[in-house]
Design a protein around this motif. Structure first.
Motif, short mmCIF file in Angstrom:
data_model
loop_
_atom_site.label_atom_id
_atom_site.label_comp_id
_atom_site.label_asym_id
_atom_site.label_seq_id
_atom_site.Cartn_x
_atom_site.Cartn_y
_atom_site.Cartn_z
N LYS A 82 5.78 -3.56 4.45
CA LYS A 82 6.81 -3.04 3.55
C LYS A 82 6.30 -3.01 2.11
CE LYS A 82 11.54 -3.87 1.96
NZ LYS A 82 12.79 -4.65 2.17
N ILE A 83 5.67 -4.11 1.68
CA ILE A 83 5.15 -4.20 0.31
C ILE A 83 4.02 -3.20 0.10
CG2 ILE A 83 3.92 -5.68 -1.32
CD1 ILE A 83 5.48 -8.05 -0.11
N GLN A 84 3.13 -3.10 1.10
CA GLN A 84 1.99 -2.18 0.98
C GLN A 84 2.47 -0.74 0.88
OE1 GLN A 84 -1.54 -2.58 3.56
NE2 GLN A 84 -1.20 -0.46 4.19
N TRP A 85 3.36 -0.34 1.76
CA TRP A 85 3.81 1.05 1.78
C TRP A 85 4.66 1.40 0.57
CZ3 TRP A 85 5.32 0.57 7.66
CH2 TRP A 85 4.14 0.58 8.41
N ALA A 86 5.50 0.47 0.12
CA ALA A 86 6.35 0.74 -1.04
C ALA A 86 5.53 0.84 -2.32
CB ALA A 86 7.40 -0.36 -1.18
N GLY A 87 4.39 0.16 -2.38
CA GLY A 87 3.59 0.16 -3.60
C GLY A 87 2.47 1.17 -3.62
N GLY A 88 2.37 2.00 -2.58
CA GLY A 88 1.27 2.94 -2.49
C GLY A 88 1.30 4.05 -3.54
N ARG A 89 0.11 4.55 -3.87
CA ARG A 89 -0.02 5.72 -4.74
C ARG A 89 -0.30 6.94 -3.87
NH1 ARG A 89 -2.46 4.57 -10.37
NH2 ARG A 89 -1.81 2.45 -10.80
N GLY A 219 3.93 3.33 11.87
CA GLY A 219 5.08 2.46 11.67
C GLY A 219 6.19 3.08 10.86
N ALA A 220 5.86 4.01 9.95
CA ALA A 220 6.86 4.59 9.06
C ALA A 220 6.35 5.90 8.48
CB ALA A 220 7.20 3.61 7.93
N ILE A 221 7.24 6.63 7.83
CA ILE A 221 6.88 7.84 7.10
C ILE A 221 7.47 7.76 5.70
CG2 ILE A 221 6.84 9.22 9.22
CD1 ILE A 221 9.48 10.53 8.23
N TYR A 222 6.97 8.59 4.81
CA TYR A 222 7.57 8.75 3.48
C TYR A 222 8.48 9.97 3.49
CZ TYR A 222 4.25 5.56 1.11
OH TYR A 222 3.54 4.48 0.69
N GLN A 223 9.58 9.88 2.76
CA GLN A 223 10.42 11.04 2.48
C GLN A 223 10.58 11.15 0.96
OE1 GLN A 223 14.24 12.33 4.63
NE2 GLN A 223 15.05 11.38 2.78
N PHE A 224 10.22 12.33 0.43
CA PHE A 224 10.31 12.58 -1.01
C PHE A 224 11.46 13.55 -1.28
CE2 PHE A 224 5.92 11.60 -0.04
CZ PHE A 224 5.48 10.79 -1.08
N HIS A 230 14.33 13.18 -10.92
CA HIS A 230 13.46 12.05 -10.58
C HIS A 230 13.00 12.19 -9.12
CE1 HIS A 230 14.55 9.90 -14.28
NE2 HIS A 230 15.79 10.34 -14.06
N LEU A 231 11.72 12.03 -8.90
CA LEU A 231 11.20 12.13 -7.54
C LEU A 231 11.28 10.76 -6.87
CD1 LEU A 231 9.95 14.00 -5.43
CD2 LEU A 231 7.68 13.33 -6.25
N MET A 232 12.13 10.66 -5.86
CA MET A 232 12.35 9.41 -5.16
C MET A 232 11.57 9.44 -3.84
SD MET A 232 14.25 8.23 -7.48
CE MET A 232 14.55 6.62 -6.73
N ARG A 233 10.99 8.30 -3.51
CA ARG A 233 10.23 8.18 -2.26
C ARG A 233 10.83 7.08 -1.40
NH1 ARG A 233 4.26 6.27 -2.95
NH2 ARG A 233 5.27 4.23 -2.87
N ASP A 234 11.31 7.48 -0.24
CA ASP A 234 11.88 6.53 0.72
C ASP A 234 10.85 6.23 1.81
OD1 ASP A 234 15.10 6.25 0.39
OD2 ASP A 234 14.43 8.23 -0.26
N THR A 235 10.71 4.97 2.13
CA THR A 235 9.96 4.60 3.33
C THR A 235 10.95 4.56 4.48
OG1 THR A 235 8.43 3.23 2.03
CG2 THR A 235 8.47 2.88 4.41
N ALA A 245 12.22 1.11 2.27
CA ALA A 245 12.21 0.86 0.82
C ALA A 245 12.44 2.18 0.11
CB ALA A 245 10.89 0.24 0.38
N LYS A 246 12.89 2.09 -1.15
CA LYS A 246 13.09 3.28 -1.95
C LYS A 246 12.60 3.02 -3.36
CE LYS A 246 16.50 6.84 -3.13
NZ LYS A 246 17.84 7.39 -2.81
N VAL A 247 11.71 3.90 -3.85
CA VAL A 247 11.16 3.75 -5.19
C VAL A 247 11.11 5.12 -5.85
CG1 VAL A 247 9.74 1.75 -4.57
CG2 VAL A 247 8.77 4.06 -4.39
N GLU A 248 10.99 5.12 -7.16
CA GLU A 248 10.75 6.36 -7.90
C GLU A 248 9.27 6.47 -8.18
OE1 GLU A 248 11.68 8.65 -12.14
OE2 GLU A 248 12.72 6.76 -11.65
#
Length: 261
Positions: A82-89, A219-224, A230-235, A245-248
């Motif tokens: 979760k931490i790895q995927w939420a913090g990815g570039r 295990g998961a996908i990103y949704q933008f 604001h571009l939001m990215r959901d795991t 997770a959800k981050v901008e």
């Protein structure tokens, strides 16, 4: 996969036939036979001992290699993923635009350093395909965080690309497009993948992305999605529940695109 090879030592005793001897030479021949046989048995005992030691060393070596490989293939915990995927570039080397392609790199927005940063401060605006689409990002590398060899990952990457092309063939480019992408993790490692951008039929895009990700044991996908500029990215969890997770994300001009071009 760890493959251990085991070998067994087969021993064969060859009995030599002696020529017929006279009664006078019988005792001498018997003595010589016993002396030679004693040396043979002694030699065999030494060889068997050495072979057993070599076999033991070989097994120990194989066990050490297996332990090392098992350690390398150890799966990450749900929280670590979760931490790895939420913090990815995100790295998008060729995003389609009207006059060709542009390159985009993203990072997770820092509420302090990125506060108030906009196009007026030298940051490019998002292209129309990003503004108008719901995008899905995933790949075939390292299923569920398990690190595999580059050869295996590349083969899976190409197979996934073929599946994506076949799946999008029924859509016009005004509805759905895809491009190659990559994710860079905080430890500096990276994984290649793809972005599927759906301007229309977004529910079909989500279902397709989840199906393909599950097919490649992801295990998961990103949704933008664009929300109020604001571009939001959901795991979105596929096989690993609890990684949501959800981050901008914002544009990041500091990423070197050379390895991904």
């Amino acid at each position: 996969f760890s493959i251990m090879r085991r070998s067994s030592i087969r021993q064969s005793h060859v009995l030599s036939s002696f020529p017929k001897c006279s009664r006078k030479s019988f005792v001498i021949a018997s003595s010589l036979f016993l002396t030679c046989n004693s040396k043979l048995i002694s030699g065999l005992s030494y060889k068997n001992s050495s072979a057993m030691n070599m076999s033991s060393n070989s097994c120990n070596s194989s066990q050490n290699k297996e332990n090392t490989m098992n350690s390398a293939f150890e799966l990450k915990t749900t929280q670590e993923l979760k931490i790895q995927w939420a913090g990815g570039r995100d790295v998008w080397p060729k995003v389609p635009v009207d006059d060709g392609f542009i390159s985009i790199q993203t990072k997770v927005r820092d509420p302090i350093s990125d506060d108030g940063v906009s196009a007026a401060h030298g940051v490019r605006d998002w292209p129309m395909i990003v503004k108008e689409s719901t995008m899905y990002g995933f790949g075939a590398y390292n299923p569920r965080g398990q690190v595999l060899s580059n050869d295996i990952n590349e083969k899976q990457h190409k197979l996934l690309q073929k599946d994506i092309e076949d799946s999008l063939a029924k859509y016009s480019v005004s509805v759905a497009q895809y491009w190659e992408a990559a994710s860079i993790w905080e430890d500096g490692s990276s994984e290649k993948g793809f972005i599927l951008a759906f301007r229309e039929k977004k529910d079909e895009g989500l279902a397709l992305s989840i199906d393909l990700a599950r097919r490649y044991d992801q295990g998961a996908i990103y949704q933008f999605t664009m929300e109020d500029g604001h571009l939001m990215r959901d795991t979105i969890a596929v096989l690993d529940d609890g990684t949501e997770a959800k981050v901008e994300v914002v544009m990041d001009e500091q990423v070197d695109l050379t390895p991904f071009l």
